[in-house]
Design an enzyme around this catalytic site. Structure first.
Site, PDB file in Angstrom:
ATOM      1  N   HIS A 501       0.834  -1.204   0.000  1.00 59.07           N
ATOM      2  CA  HIS A 501       0.000   0.000   0.000  1.00 59.07           C
ATOM      3  C   HIS A 501       0.875   1.264   0.000  1.00 59.07           C
ATOM      4  O   HIS A 501       0.720   2.146  -0.856  1.00 59.07           O
ATOM      5  CB  HIS A 501      -0.906  -0.016   1.234  1.00 59.07           C
ATOM      6  CG  HIS A 501      -1.794   1.183   1.370  1.00 59.07           C
ATOM      7  ND1 HIS A 501      -3.137   1.148   1.074  1.00 59.07           N
ATOM      8  CD2 HIS A 501      -1.541   2.457   1.771  1.00 59.07           C
ATOM      9  CE1 HIS A 501      -3.671   2.341   1.290  1.00 59.07           C
ATOM     10  NE2 HIS A 501      -2.714   3.159   1.715  1.00 59.07           N
ATOM     11  N   GLU A 502       1.778   1.352   0.971  1.00 58.91           N
ATOM     12  CA  GLU A 502       2.609   2.553   1.075  1.00 58.91           C
ATOM     13  C   GLU A 502       3.537   2.693  -0.126  1.00 58.91           C
ATOM     14  O   GLU A 502       3.830   3.801  -0.579  1.00 58.91           O
ATOM     15  CB  GLU A 502       3.409   2.542   2.377  1.00 58.91           C
ATOM     16  CG  GLU A 502       2.561   2.521   3.645  1.00 58.91           C
ATOM     17  CD  GLU A 502       1.501   3.606   3.689  1.00 58.91           C
ATOM     18  OE1 GLU A 502       1.704   4.680   3.073  1.00 58.91           O
ATOM     19  OE2 GLU A 502       0.456   3.391   4.332  1.00 58.91           O
ATOM     20  N   HIS A 505       1.769   4.485  -2.903  1.00 59.94           N
ATOM     21  CA  HIS A 505       1.883   5.942  -2.779  1.00 59.94           C
ATOM     22  C   HIS A 505       3.243   6.403  -3.302  1.00 59.94           C
ATOM     23  O   HIS A 505       3.354   7.402  -4.017  1.00 59.94           O
ATOM     24  CB  HIS A 505       1.760   6.355  -1.307  1.00 59.94           C
ATOM     25  CG  HIS A 505       0.371   6.366  -0.776  1.00 59.94           C
ATOM     26  ND1 HIS A 505      -0.660   7.031  -1.394  1.00 59.94           N
ATOM     27  CD2 HIS A 505      -0.161   5.807   0.352  1.00 59.94           C
ATOM     28  CE1 HIS A 505      -1.773   6.882  -0.677  1.00 59.94           C
ATOM     29  NE2 HIS A 505      -1.488   6.133   0.376  1.00 59.94           N
ATOM     30  N   HIS A 508       3.497   6.480  -7.047  1.00 58.99           N
ATOM     31  CA  HIS A 508       2.752   7.621  -7.580  1.00 58.99           C
ATOM     32  C   HIS A 508       3.657   8.859  -7.594  1.00 58.99           C
ATOM     33  O   HIS A 508       3.612   9.678  -8.521  1.00 58.99           O
ATOM     34  CB  HIS A 508       1.523   7.870  -6.698  1.00 58.99           C
ATOM     35  CG  HIS A 508       0.455   8.666  -7.356  1.00 58.99           C
ATOM     36  ND1 HIS A 508      -0.689   9.061  -6.702  1.00 58.99           N
ATOM     37  CD2 HIS A 508       0.327   9.157  -8.618  1.00 58.99           C
ATOM     38  CE1 HIS A 508      -1.460   9.753  -7.521  1.00 58.99           C
ATOM     39  NE2 HIS A 508      -0.863   9.830  -8.690  1.00 58.99           N
TER      40      HIS A 508
END
Length: 713
Positions: A501-502, A505, A508
């Site tokens: 998940h992290e 980020h 991105h």
């Protein structure tokens, strides 16, 4: 700030050097709490003077080159330096760093509040917008930035009368102080509680896994205590609640965790009750000053969602879809207790199930229903192997390479540093081939805030002028120090998902192709869409083709067996109804607190509000003493105020996006990965999130994939 009294600094200061150089990494080893104050004050003064020059230059028509670029350059220098100090506030919250952060925070808050109200700058931007000749020279990305800046000024109070501007600025400063105090109280209360079990009472620790006992023993040794010490940090609290057979100890841990920073605290100076009300009052006051009914309405100006009604309808739709499944989940737990003599004796029957029993009974049910335990799975996920599999996934999807770098200039010995480059063998050593860098801080420690997050250290600037750099921070169990050798850190499957998940980020931010920092990477992305890349990455943790490349049993060296993965997959939506309602409960509380709740009236407390929300959507009502809201840092100390719904909103986007990979028959489809990179990751905030999603998917998002992936269709 007095701009006439010149502040003197050492130009060789590590923080100053970082602020002034492009493509320069922070020398964390030399950035100390006693060396940063003058640098920040100097940069504040320098930036203020530069802004004054740009604001006063009303005779020359504002252009991108003579106004926007120099303004953002000087602001970036200050932001880079303050960003390091803010980063330390999360990962190195020692008394020295806390003191300097809190001492500088008012000046930083005042500066940015005044910046947001600077009429002369606002006028320059408006003149640039009105100048058709200049507008025609701007590309789509620059026009997006221009629109964003005008919106920011309006939301910063630039259109307010002078007397209201002063008040608005004072409120902004006070909010910064209050949100910081809220977070500090939660961290202090988390660290304050220690459950000490003497060695002679170790029988009370039946059921706890060996690695947790070793961690607790390590904690005890560090405090010269003969026995075990358990804390409220996640690597300790979660497995304790899952596996401790002693119901009274589970209740003790649960009580301590759910009453942090509340009226139950020993030190009432750490009670967040009044702080929460004051935060809500001030947010509401600012919203009304800007002409909005409430803070929730104000927050949606920069989000995908169009209205408060749309958000509330979305959350209640999810609640209605999930509730039948949640009721079924709960009944299954109760029946399991009644049908299991050991549990029935411990708990007194399914109807007596309490909040401190849920994780424990759920784990027992999972093992009985799917014939595996989280402990069994955990042994297959040593952190180094997980990282290898994570990097393989990224490299396959996006045609890049991730290379570890030697970097002693980190804030803790456990922090790792990596470079991400284009997968072009002819240019491996060429700086133009470097896409970005990231720091990886994986393990929990007392001076570190709980949870997991990604933050930016540097944003991309120009084609090759400045590479993006990201911080990826988690709170996993550290390697255990044994007499012979260190035992590697292993992750639960949930923690593997958190890491993915992290990293989503981070990707991105790192894989952006936008040259303007204001909308490069995560910058400028609508808050309710910013979780799309992160939640998208979690999907790969449920694909065996990915899992097999990142698993290796710590003793046998075997890959996670397919039959064990199949059991995990069958359990994927275990209690998905209850989990969905839990997120909706948090989101609805957050949104109503910023929308319908009146913090100036004594008729309803925040505790009353959360009870009202639970009555509407929850199937399990926590005990009266539960003060979840007092530790809800996401909305009272983070960026999720009136935005916690973003997690579920973006989950709709991520599930719908990932469906394209599943429909292709290959989860690691590089062709679709290239399109996701091109249309979502690389464009950052240079266009609206809806436009980016449509460019990738060919249509607007639908909720169907989320319901399907969650087993609620």
């Amino acid at each position: 700030m007095n701009t006439n009294l010149q502040i003197e600094i050492d130009k060789n200061n590590a923080l100053y050097q970082f602020s002034q150089s492009e493509n320069c990494l922070p020398n964390f080893a030399e950035i100390t709490a006693d060396s940063v104050e003058n640098v920040i004050k100097f940069l504040l003064q320098q930036t203020t003077q530069k802004i004054q020059q740009l604001a006063d230059n009303q005779q020359t028509p504002a252009t991108w080159e003579n106004f926007v670029t120099p303004l953002n350059d000087c602001l970036e220098q200050l932001s880079k330096a303050w960003g390091v100090i803010s980063h330390f506030q999360g990962v190195k919250n020692t008394p020295e760093w806390r003191e300097i952060y809190n001492r500088l925070l008012p000046e930083i808050s005042i500066f940015f509040a005044e910046l947001g109200q600077n009429e002369a700058l606002f006028l320059q931007y408006k003149n640039l917008e009105k100048n058709n000749q200049q507008r025609q020279q701007l590309n789509a990305t620059q026009l997006k930035i221009l629109n964003n800046e005008l919106t920011e000024f309006r939301l910063g109070g630039a259109d307010l009368p002078e007397n209201q501007k002063i008040q608005f600025k004072q409120i902004s400063q006070k909010l910064s102080e209050l949100t910081t105090k809220f977070a500090e109280n939660v961290l202090d209360e988390t660290n304050e509680f220690l459950l000490k079990i003497p060695r002679e009472n170790q029988n009370s620790l039946q059921g706890l896994p060996e690695n947790l006992l070793q961690l607790a023993e390590q904690n005890a040794k560090s405090q010269n205590f003969d026995g075990y010490i358990f804390t409220l940090q996640m690597p300790c609290y979660i497995p304790f609640m899952q596996y401790a057979e002693n119901r009274e100890l589970r209740k003790q841990m649960y009580f301590a965790y759910t009453t942090r920073a509340s009226e139950f605290s020993k030190n009432q100076e750490k009670n967040n009750d009044q702080i929460m009300l004051e935060i809500l009052q001030l947010r509401q006051q600012q919203a009304k000053m800007l002409g909005y009914k409430n803070f929730a309405e104000l927050s949606l100006v920069q989000k995908m969602a169009n209205s408060t009604t749309e958000v509330l309808d979305f959350l209640r739709l999810l609640a209605n879809k999930a509730k039948p499944f949640a009721l079924k989940d709960l009944q299954e737990l109760k029946d399991f207790v009644n049908q299991t003599p050991e549990l029935k004796t411990q708990i007194g029957g399914g109807e007596n199930l309490q909040s401190w029993d849920l994780a424990y009974v759920s784990e027992k049910l999972r093992q009985a229903k799917y014939a595996f335990s989280e402990l069994e799975v955990r042994n297959y996920f040593p952190i180094d192997k997980v990282l290898q599999g994570l990097f393989h996934t990224i490299e396959t999807l996006y045609n890049v390479k991730i290379i570890p770098q030697q970097n002693s200039q980190v804030w803790h010995k456990d922090v790792q540093f990596f470079k991400i480059i284009k997968n072009n063998q002819n240019l491996v050593e060429n700086s133009e081939n470097v896409l970005g860098y990231f720091y990886l801080d994986l393990y929990a420690r007392p001076e570190k805030s709980g949870g997991a997050w990604m933050n930016d250290c540097l944003s991309k600037k120009g084609e090759n002028l400045q590479k993006p750099v990201a911080y990826l921070v988690c709170n996993f169990t550290p390697p255990l120090e044994n007499e012979n050798k260190n035992q590697p850190s292993t992750l639960t499957h949930d923690e593997v998902c958190t890491l993915f998940h992290e990293t989503g980020h981070g990707l991105h931010h790192l894989l952006t192709q936008v040259a303007e920092p204001q909308v490069a990477g995560i910058n400028g992305v609508e808050w309710d869409a910013v979780e799309l890349p992160s939640q998208f990455m979690e999907n790969f943790c449920w694909e065996y083709s990915v899992i097999k490349n990142m698993s290796q049993h710590i003793q046998s060296g075997e890959t996670l067996p397919k039959d064990l993965f199949d059991k995990m997959y069958k359990a994927k939506n275990f209690q998905s109804g209850m989990q969905c309602l839990r997120q909706v409960e948090f989101a609805l509380f957050d949104f109503l607190a910023h929308c319908e709740f009146d913090p100036n009236q004594n008729q309803q407390t925040l505790q009353d509000l959360i009870k009202q929300v639970r009555k509407e959507v929850a199937v399990i009502i926590p005990p009266e003493f539960n003060r979840f809201e007092n530790g809800f840092s996401h909305i009272f100390a983070g960026g999720y105020a009136a935005g916690y719904f973003s997690y579920k909103w973006a989950e709709v986007l991520s599930a719908d996006a990932f469906e394209s990979f599943l429909e292709s028959g290959n989860a690691l489809n590089a062709e679709i990965g290239a399109k996701f990179l091109q249309e979502i990751l690389s464009v950052g905030g240079s266009r609206s999130a809806e436009q980016s999603f449509i460019a990738f998917k060919g249509r607007k998002p639908k909720i169907d994939a989320l319901l399907k992936h969650s087993g609620m269709q």
